[in-house]
Design a protein around this motif. Structure first.
Motif, mmCIF file in Angstrom:
data_model
loop_
_atom_site.group_PDB
_atom_site.id
_atom_site.type_symbol
_atom_site.label_atom_id
_atom_site.label_comp_id
_atom_site.label_asym_id
_atom_site.label_seq_id
_atom_site.Cartn_x
_atom_site.Cartn_y
_atom_site.Cartn_z
ATOM 1 N N GLN A 45 0.841 -1.193 0.000
ATOM 2 C CA GLN A 45 0.000 0.000 0.000
ATOM 3 C C GLN A 45 0.883 1.253 0.000
ATOM 4 O OE1 GLN A 45 -3.220 -0.135 -0.486
ATOM 5 N NE2 GLN A 45 -3.067 -2.371 -0.493
ATOM 6 N N GLU A 46 1.610 1.430 -1.055
ATOM 7 C CA GLU A 46 2.496 2.580 -1.207
ATOM 8 C C GLU A 46 1.850 3.578 -2.158
ATOM 9 O OE1 GLU A 46 5.524 5.112 -0.708
ATOM 10 O OE2 GLU A 46 5.312 3.225 0.373
ATOM 11 N N ALA A 47 1.734 4.839 -1.736
ATOM 12 C CA ALA A 47 1.049 5.845 -2.542
ATOM 13 C C ALA A 47 1.808 6.182 -3.819
ATOM 14 C CB ALA A 47 0.824 7.099 -1.719
ATOM 15 N N THR A 48 3.125 6.182 -3.757
ATOM 16 C CA THR A 48 3.896 6.526 -4.946
ATOM 17 C C THR A 48 3.836 5.420 -5.995
ATOM 18 O OG1 THR A 48 5.915 5.654 -3.947
ATOM 19 C CG2 THR A 48 5.485 8.013 -3.701
ATOM 20 N N LEU A 49 3.501 4.222 -5.583
ATOM 21 C CA LEU A 49 3.408 3.117 -6.532
ATOM 22 C C LEU A 49 2.268 3.346 -7.517
ATOM 23 C CD1 LEU A 49 4.570 0.397 -7.344
ATOM 24 C CD2 LEU A 49 2.933 -0.685 -5.809
ATOM 25 N N THR A 50 1.217 4.029 -7.109
ATOM 26 C CA THR A 50 0.133 4.314 -8.039
ATOM 27 C C THR A 50 0.428 5.543 -8.886
ATOM 28 O OG1 THR A 50 -1.046 5.639 -6.399
ATOM 29 C CG2 THR A 50 -1.589 3.305 -6.517
ATOM 30 N N PHE A 51 1.133 6.499 -8.335
ATOM 31 C CA PHE A 51 1.346 7.769 -9.038
ATOM 32 C C PHE A 51 2.421 7.691 -10.111
ATOM 33 C CE2 PHE A 51 3.596 11.832 -9.386
ATOM 34 C CZ PHE A 51 2.582 12.597 -9.916
ATOM 35 N N VAL A 52 3.556 7.125 -9.791
ATOM 36 C CA VAL A 52 4.713 7.163 -10.694
ATOM 37 C C VAL A 52 4.454 6.419 -12.011
ATOM 38 C CG1 VAL A 52 7.144 6.521 -10.935
ATOM 39 C CG2 VAL A 52 6.333 7.580 -8.827
ATOM 40 N N PRO A 53 3.960 5.184 -11.999
ATOM 41 C CA PRO A 53 3.714 4.527 -13.296
ATOM 42 C C PRO A 53 2.627 5.232 -14.112
ATOM 43 C CG PRO A 53 3.670 2.920 -11.529
ATOM 44 C CD PRO A 53 3.727 4.263 -10.890
#
Length: 88
Positions: A45-53
């Protein structure tokens, strides 16, 4: 200018905006679903994992479809808006 002509230009302008935005929205939707599925399967559940890709893919698709977007917008203006301004 009549109401019918105004509504027709507005309708065509909205359709042009749908055409222009559809590649970016489709990529954002697919990337969001894929990353969300990956997060659900791995319990990360990492927020940057959804944003960066999603941001990277959207930038890539924007770069690739920039000529299509420009051609669509220029076509709308030269075919509909400029003749209406000129009184034709």
């Amino acid at each position: 200018m009549t109401e019918e002509a105004l509504f027709d230009v507005l309708r065509q302008g909205l359709w042009a905006s749908v055409l222009i935005s559809s590649p970016l929205l489709a990529v954002a939707l697919v990337a969001g679903v894929v990353v969300g599925l990956f997060q659900a399967l791995t319990s990360i559940q990492e927020a940057t994992l959804t944003f960066v890709p999603k941001a990277g893919l959207m930038i890539a698709v924007f770069w690739v479809s920039m000529s299509f977007m420009t051609a669509t917008l220029v076509s709308f203006f030269t075919d509909r808006v400029i003749p209406m301004i000129a009184g034709g």
